[in-house]
Design an enzyme around this catalytic site. Sequence first.
Site, PDB file in Angstrom:
ATOM      1  N   GLY A  17      38.734  33.887  44.381  1.00 23.00           N
ATOM      2  CA  GLY A  17      39.042  35.117  43.657  1.00 23.00           C
ATOM      3  C   GLY A  17      38.305  36.353  44.115  1.00 23.00           C
ATOM      4  O   GLY A  17      37.811  37.124  43.290  1.00 23.00           O
ATOM      5  N   CYS A  56      14.218  49.605  35.986  1.00 21.29           N
ATOM      6  CA  CYS A  56      13.769  50.989  36.145  1.00 21.29           C
ATOM      7  C   CYS A  56      14.567  51.682  37.246  1.00 21.29           C
ATOM      8  O   CYS A  56      14.748  51.128  38.325  1.00 21.29           O
ATOM      9  CB  CYS A  56      12.286  50.998  36.494  1.00 21.29           C
ATOM     10  N   GLU A 107      46.669  35.214  46.121  1.00 27.57           N
ATOM     11  CA  GLU A 107      47.179  35.811  47.366  1.00 27.57           C
ATOM     12  C   GLU A 107      46.085  35.713  48.421  1.00 27.57           C
ATOM     13  O   GLU A 107      44.907  35.648  48.072  1.00 27.57           O
ATOM     14  CB  GLU A 107      47.566  37.280  47.140  1.00 27.57           C
ATOM     15  N   ALA A 153      42.800  30.390  39.814  1.00 28.73           N
ATOM     16  CA  ALA A 153      41.597  29.547  39.826  1.00 28.73           C
ATOM     17  C   ALA A 153      41.578  28.581  38.651  1.00 28.73           C
ATOM     18  O   ALA A 153      41.254  27.402  38.814  1.00 28.73           O
ATOM     19  CB  ALA A 153      40.354  30.432  39.802  1.00 28.73           C
ATOM     20  N   TYR A 190      29.128  50.795  31.778  1.00 31.11           N
ATOM     21  CA  TYR A 190      28.533  49.450  31.770  1.00 31.11           C
ATOM     22  C   TYR A 190      28.331  48.913  30.350  1.00 31.11           C
ATOM     23  O   TYR A 190      28.341  47.696  30.136  1.00 31.11           O
ATOM     24  CB  TYR A 190      27.252  49.414  32.611  1.00 31.11           C
ATOM     25  N   HIS A 232      25.235  40.719  43.091  1.00 37.35           N
ATOM     26  CA  HIS A 232      25.489  42.119  42.726  1.00 37.35           C
ATOM     27  C   HIS A 232      24.887  42.498  41.376  1.00 37.35           C
ATOM     28  O   HIS A 232      25.268  43.499  40.788  1.00 37.35           O
ATOM     29  CB  HIS A 232      26.999  42.400  42.730  1.00 37.35           C
ATOM     30  N   ASP A 275      29.237  39.384  35.192  1.00 32.93           N
ATOM     31  CA  ASP A 275      29.318  38.726  33.882  1.00 32.93           C
ATOM     32  C   ASP A 275      28.516  37.423  33.925  1.00 32.93           C
ATOM     33  O   ASP A 275      28.057  36.995  34.988  1.00 32.93           O
ATOM     34  CB  ASP A 275      30.796  38.475  33.487  1.00 32.93           C
TER      35      ASP A 275
HETATM   36  P1  NAD Z   1      38.527  42.270  43.748  1.00 32.89           P
HETATM   37  O1  NAD Z   1      39.071  42.851  42.480  1.00 32.89           O
HETATM   38  O2  NAD Z   1      38.454  43.139  44.937  1.00 32.89           O
HETATM   39  O3  NAD Z   1      39.431  41.020  44.087  1.00 32.89           O
HETATM   40  C1  NAD Z   1      39.850  40.147  43.071  1.00 32.89           C
HETATM   41  C2  NAD Z   1      40.589  39.033  43.741  1.00 32.89           C
HETATM   42  O4  NAD Z   1      40.847  38.071  42.751  1.00 32.89           O
HETATM   43  C3  NAD Z   1      41.934  39.449  44.345  1.00 32.89           C
HETATM   44  O5  NAD Z   1      41.977  39.014  45.680  1.00 32.89           O
HETATM   45  C4  NAD Z   1      42.956  38.706  43.498  1.00 32.89           C
HETATM   46  O6  NAD Z   1      44.035  38.218  44.275  1.00 32.89           O
HETATM   47  C5  NAD Z   1      42.138  37.556  42.970  1.00 32.89           C
HETATM   48  N1  NAD Z   1      42.604  37.002  41.690  1.00 32.89           N
HETATM   49  C6  NAD Z   1      43.258  37.623  40.683  1.00 32.89           C
HETATM   50  N2  NAD Z   1      43.520  36.754  39.694  1.00 32.89           N
HETATM   51  C7  NAD Z   1      43.005  35.556  40.084  1.00 32.89           C
HETATM   52  C8  NAD Z   1      42.963  34.258  39.496  1.00 32.89           C
HETATM   53  N3  NAD Z   1      43.505  34.009  38.293  1.00 32.89           N
HETATM   54  N4  NAD Z   1      42.357  33.259  40.177  1.00 32.89           N
HETATM   55  C9  NAD Z   1      41.793  33.491  41.387  1.00 32.89           C
HETATM   56  N5  NAD Z   1      41.830  34.697  42.007  1.00 32.89           N
HETATM   57  C10 NAD Z   1      42.417  35.718  41.349  1.00 32.89           C
HETATM   58  O7  NAD Z   1      37.117  41.649  43.379  1.00 32.89           O
HETATM   59  P2  NAD Z   1      35.863  41.226  44.276  1.00 32.89           P
HETATM   60  O8  NAD Z   1      36.346  40.844  45.641  1.00 32.89           O
HETATM   61  O9  NAD Z   1      35.074  40.282  43.461  1.00 32.89           O
HETATM   62  O10 NAD Z   1      35.004  42.542  44.497  1.00 32.89           O
HETATM   63  C11 NAD Z   1      34.812  43.424  43.518  1.00 32.89           C
HETATM   64  C12 NAD Z   1      33.383  43.799  43.117  1.00 32.89           C
HETATM   65  O11 NAD Z   1      33.520  44.262  41.779  1.00 32.89           O
HETATM   66  C13 NAD Z   1      32.393  42.691  43.038  1.00 32.89           C
HETATM   67  O12 NAD Z   1      31.348  43.072  43.808  1.00 32.89           O
HETATM   68  C14 NAD Z   1      31.922  42.584  41.592  1.00 32.89           C
HETATM   69  O13 NAD Z   1      30.533  42.833  41.504  1.00 32.89           O
HETATM   70  C15 NAD Z   1      32.604  43.655  40.872  1.00 32.89           C
HETATM   71  N6  NAD Z   1      33.342  43.168  39.664  1.00 32.89           N
HETATM   72  C16 NAD Z   1      32.840  42.191  38.864  1.00 32.89           C
HETATM   73  C17 NAD Z   1      33.559  41.719  37.745  1.00 32.89           C
HETATM   74  C18 NAD Z   1      32.985  40.639  36.851  1.00 32.89           C
HETATM   75  O14 NAD Z   1      31.774  40.463  36.799  1.00 32.89           O
HETATM   76  N7  NAD Z   1      33.823  39.875  36.138  1.00 32.89           N
HETATM   77  C19 NAD Z   1      34.802  42.274  37.441  1.00 32.89           C
HETATM   78  C20 NAD Z   1      35.285  43.281  38.282  1.00 32.89           C
HETATM   79  C21 NAD Z   1      34.552  43.708  39.395  1.00 32.89           C
END
Ligand code: NAD
Length: 237
Positions: free
Chosen positions: A182, A121, A210, A226, A60, A113, A98
């Site tokens: 996304g 804590c 996708e 996006a 982290y 999340h 983020d």
């Molecule tokens: P995921 O990785 O499972 O899915 C990501 C999705 O984003 C995919 O379906 C993909 O097709 C899509 N994607 C990729 N590029 C994109 C773009 N340019 N525009 C739009 N969509 C796009 O992620 P999730 O469903 O958010 O679940 C993962 C968990 O992991 C979350 O609970 C989150 O807390 C955590 N996470 C957070 C971050 C962050 O804070 N940036 C990063 C990674 C994971």
Amino acid sequence: MQIPVTSSDRVFVLTGAGISAESGLPTFRAEDGLWAGHRVEDVCTPEAWSRNPALVWNFYSRRRAAAQDAQPNPAHFALAELEAQLGDRFFLCTQNVDDLHERAGSMRLLHMHGELARSRCERECGQSPVEDCTIYASLDEVGHCVCGGRLRPHIVFFGETPLEMDRIQQEIAKATLMLVVGTSGSVYPAANFVHWARRTGARTVYLGPEPPLNASAFTHIVEGKAGEMLPRLFQLS
Ligand code: NAD
């Protein structure tokens, strides 16, 4: 495709890791099935924290450093702009940890999340999470709560309950339009939000390159990145 938004619409937006991909932050379960090189079980579960808090803080801390270096992209700014137009008819729930939405100007925002920039804590003793942007080099540097418990990242680990679910349910119940951006539709309960919105008759739109796993629940699927699609997705009247 453009989605009409009228003066009687209330918009609920759910974002996932994909909205931050164009800011350079890796999505979860990228092609290699890992999150930034790690198995989720090793860095993002209560068991991982009990077994090896040093590894969890190392992971982290690196996520904090990456988020601090990243900049909001046009998709984050487009949502802040939509909020500026709709006021309290807009609500944003993000799965992301983020702070790119805040830095783009979003205010009516909930991190279901948790947040990278906070710690709390490990004993859940009732103290509120504290602001903490430190990039720790070792576990010895990590502080303790007044109760003596070690500080852990303010992150909802897999297997833990997401934050503020009552508020989220209330906001979804009021929404006439849900936009999901996304997210792969693989993490629950977030993957169920579209079903809750459909129950109250809301239009439901997914935006991403996708279709997600729960694609059949959406009334519209918009395929694309996006940052490219979101700034011109809505037609306000
Ligand atoms: P995921 O990785 O499972 O899915 C990501 C999705 O984003 C995919 O379906 C993909 O097709 C899509 N994607 C990729 N590029 C994109 C773009 N340019 N525009 C739009 N969509 C796009 O992620 P999730 O469903 O958010 O679940 C993962 C968990 O992991 C979350 O609970 C989150 O807390 C955590 N996470 C957070 C971050 C962050 O804070 N940036 C990063 C990674 C994971």
